[in-house]
Design an enzyme around this catalytic site. Structure first.
Site, PDB file in Angstrom:
ATOM      1  N   PRO A 120       0.954  -1.362   0.089  1.00  0.00           N
ATOM      2  CA  PRO A 120       0.049  -0.134  -0.057  1.00  0.00           C
ATOM      3  C   PRO A 120       0.845   1.249  -0.065  1.00  0.00           C
ATOM      4  O   PRO A 120       2.029   1.272   0.511  1.00  0.00           O
ATOM      5  CB  PRO A 120      -0.778  -0.092   1.554  1.00  0.00           C
ATOM      6  CG  PRO A 120       0.038  -1.150   2.147  1.00  0.00           C
ATOM      7  CD  PRO A 120       0.732  -1.875   1.099  1.00  0.00           C
TER       8      PRO A 120
ATOM      9  N   ASP B 168      17.318  -1.238   7.883  1.00  0.00           N
ATOM     10  CA  ASP B 168      18.335  -2.203   7.363  1.00  0.00           C
ATOM     11  C   ASP B 168      17.509  -3.105   6.091  1.00  0.00           C
ATOM     12  O   ASP B 168      16.533  -3.138   6.203  1.00  0.00           O
ATOM     13  CB  ASP B 168      18.737  -3.296   8.292  1.00  0.00           C
ATOM     14  CG  ASP B 168      20.199  -3.856   7.873  1.00  0.00           C
ATOM     15  OD1 ASP B 168      20.434  -3.460   7.117  1.00  0.00           O
ATOM     16  OD2 ASP B 168      20.365  -5.061   8.660  1.00  0.00           O
TER      17      ASP B 168
END
Length: 574
Positions: free
Chosen positions: A317, A372
């Site tokens: 989304p 990360d």
């Protein structure tokens, strides 16, 4: 040929041992760097340790390929035999799971991903789920005897450094005060209240952490002492953390990796997992520097998830990216990012540049504000694991990366990243309080990135996400740069009124020029959000603020960014 298999397996293991030795040397140097306040050396060592893995893999594979009689190495049919010989070599090791990942890296460097299987490498681990203890001491226990002050003193004495405490009595009292605030009465009064502490200190950036847990009557609480070193003043306790969610943030996927000596990595991970049961072991291996093992554990959890439920990939989304296409699995807390074949006209960059930007983030201090990532090649998924609309879009925008192979979809290259709520979507449904908190943290995120010498480039709300802890994190890296590479400018005054009324700038604009005065309109379509943000972080709209931050970085100042709420008030920088 069997002797050849054993010789190759031993050669691979020797390369692994060399890597582990060099990894540990870099890690063990963390204590001296912290005691000597060598902050830039700490950052350099962190980058060097991340780079070390690929350097050692290259060294081992190059040496293998150059050895006499290397025909077995290049013949895929030899690798089941090599693998079996290797299993026998690592069978009694305490870091065998890391050794398997190392073997996988060597195989993948020498052969095509089409050759990957559980016969040639370790797609699934052969290590037992339940292992006998190593008997290498991991923790040490401290018993209160009914005195929190005595407990605090035992711990501070045990973990003393070669640099003195700045104020031992004050810090001992701080620990006691926070234990009294954080523990129930029955635990505070328990004469058997025990602090079980990992003996190795966790180092990261300018901080050191003593990590353990408190145990009383079968209950447990995290116990993390955050230490700082003020040059010429000594080491002090900055805060004590006993809240699980706050400890989770310290071990977050947005942080750089800890330097901590871990002879038996799985035991360190197992201990932290007991403190933070919501963390996946992939995150915990990564947090203590074994990011390749984290990648292995992530991949295994992904294929297990796909095999055991009906989840299907769908587009993530949010506003579609101009450079990356992003899809996700609803029941798997990860997004998958692939580079589009063609970028929007406003994006004047090349594919290789995007890849290098993402790799830069891997090596750089993320200060809790950049997610990360793990980089993968040649993922193969069943076609029926994709929603038709998702697959159609991926094939349309990234045909060179997403390949149809009958009932299998090949993803040639992608990054995985923790899924978050895009900040623009979060604000659409946020309460007034949530909006204020999110916008405040959005500005704080930008400032902390700047402190780490990172300029996000595209600072639109859609490029930041909100974590489950409510922290705002940057995750779109195709336009990032070092802050010191940017030329921040004030918009020149127009020479005459017609210039100001023109739709085109009346001043020259260089490729690295940035005009912070333009940020308000660029970042905020909602005027209420713009005014609220300006009241909290208006200095971000002033080129002088950014220039001042650049001056500090160029002067070698490593700016403090804390991954926790501090017990002591922060001092303003001079």
């Amino acid at each position: 040929m069997p002797n050849s298999f054993e010789r190759i397996a031993q050669y691979i293991l020797d390369g692994f041992d060399d890597y582990r030795t060099r990894f540990r040397q870099l890690t063990l140097g963390a204590r001296v760097r912290f005691e000597q306040a060598r902050w830039t050396d700490i950052q350099d060592a962190s980058t060097a340790r991340i780079n070390l893995y690929e350097e050692c893999v290259d060294l081992t594979t190059d040496s293998l390929a150059a050895t006499e009689g290397n025909e077995a190495i290049m013949d895929v049919s030899s690798w089941p035999g090599i693998r079996q010989a290797y299993i026998e070599l690592i069978d009694q090791r305490f870091d065998g799971e890391l050794g398997e990942t190392w073997f996988n890296s060597i195989f993948c460097r020498l052969h095509q991903h089409d050759d990957i299987s559980d016969e040639t490498m370790f797609v699934h681990s052969t290590r037992p789920v339940t292992r006998p203890p190593s008997h290498i001491p991991l923790t040490r226990g401290f018993i209160s005897g009914g005195s929190l002050d005595d407990l605090a003193g035992q711990i501070l004495d045990e973990f003393a450094f070669d640099v003195p405490w700045e104020d031992y009595s004050r810090d001992r009292k701080l620990v006691v005060d926070q234990l009294e605030q954080g523990l129930p009465d029955w635990a505070r009064l328990d004469s058997d209240l025990t602090a079980e502490m990992i003996q190795a200190v966790f180092y990261r950036n300018k901080g050191a952490y003593l990590v353990g847990r408190l145990i009383s009557h079968g209950e447990q609480w995290p116990f993390v002492l955050a230490l700082v070193h003020k040059e010429n003043q000594g080491i002090s306790v900055d805060t004590l953390i006993t809240d699980e969610s706050e400890v989770s943030i310290i071990f977050s996927f947005t942080r750089s990796y800890f330097m901590v000596d871990a002879p038996v990595p799985c035991e360190v991970v197992s201990f932290i997992k007991r403190l933070l049961p919501g963390k996946h072991i992939a995150e915990l291996y990564t947090a203590i520097g074994f990011y390749k093992q984290g990648k292995s554990e992530f991949y295994r959890s992904l294929i297990d998830h796909l095999a055991n439920n009906d989840d299907r990939f769908m587009m993530a989304p949010g506003v579609r990216g101009m450079v990356m296409s992003v899809f996700t699995l609803p029941g798997f807390n990860t997004v998958f990012k692939i580079i589009k074949d063609r970028f929007a006209p406003s994006k004047n960059i090349e594919r290789s540049t995007v890849i290098e930007k993402y790799r830069l983030v891997k090596r750089h201090d993320r200060v809790g504000r950049m997610a990360d990532t793990q980089e993968f090649s040649d993922f193969r998924f069943p076609r029926d694991k994709f929603e038709p609309e998702c697959l159609a879009e991926l094939l349309e925008v990234a045909a060179s990366t997403v390949i149809e192979e009958g009932d299998v979809i090949l993803i040639r290259h992608c990054w995985t990243e923790r899924r978050m709520i895009p900040l623009n979507i979060y604000l659409e449904n946020a309460s007034e309080t949530q909006t204020r908190e999110a916008l405040y943290d959005y500005g704080k995120s930008i400032k902390e990135l700047a402190a780490a010498n990172i300029f996000p480039g595209d600072m639109l709300l859609k490029n930041f996400g909100v974590t489950r802890h409510g922290r705002v994190v940057f995750y779109d890296y195709d336009e990032i740069s070092y802050l010191t590479e940017v030329n921040f400018r004030h918009i020149p005054e127009p020479m005459y009124p017609e210039q100001e009324m023109s739709g085109e700038p009346w001043y020259s604009v260089g490729p690295n020029d940035v005009f912070p005065e333009e940020f308000p309109v660029f970042l905020f379509a909602d005027i209420k959000h713009r005014r609220l943000f300006s009241s909290m972080h208006g200095e971000l709209f002033d080129a002088g603020y950014w220039k001042g931050m650049q001056d500090k970085i160029r002067a070698g100042l490593v700016i403090d960014v804390y991954p926790y709420r501090r017990s002591k008030p922060e001092k303003k920088e001079a």
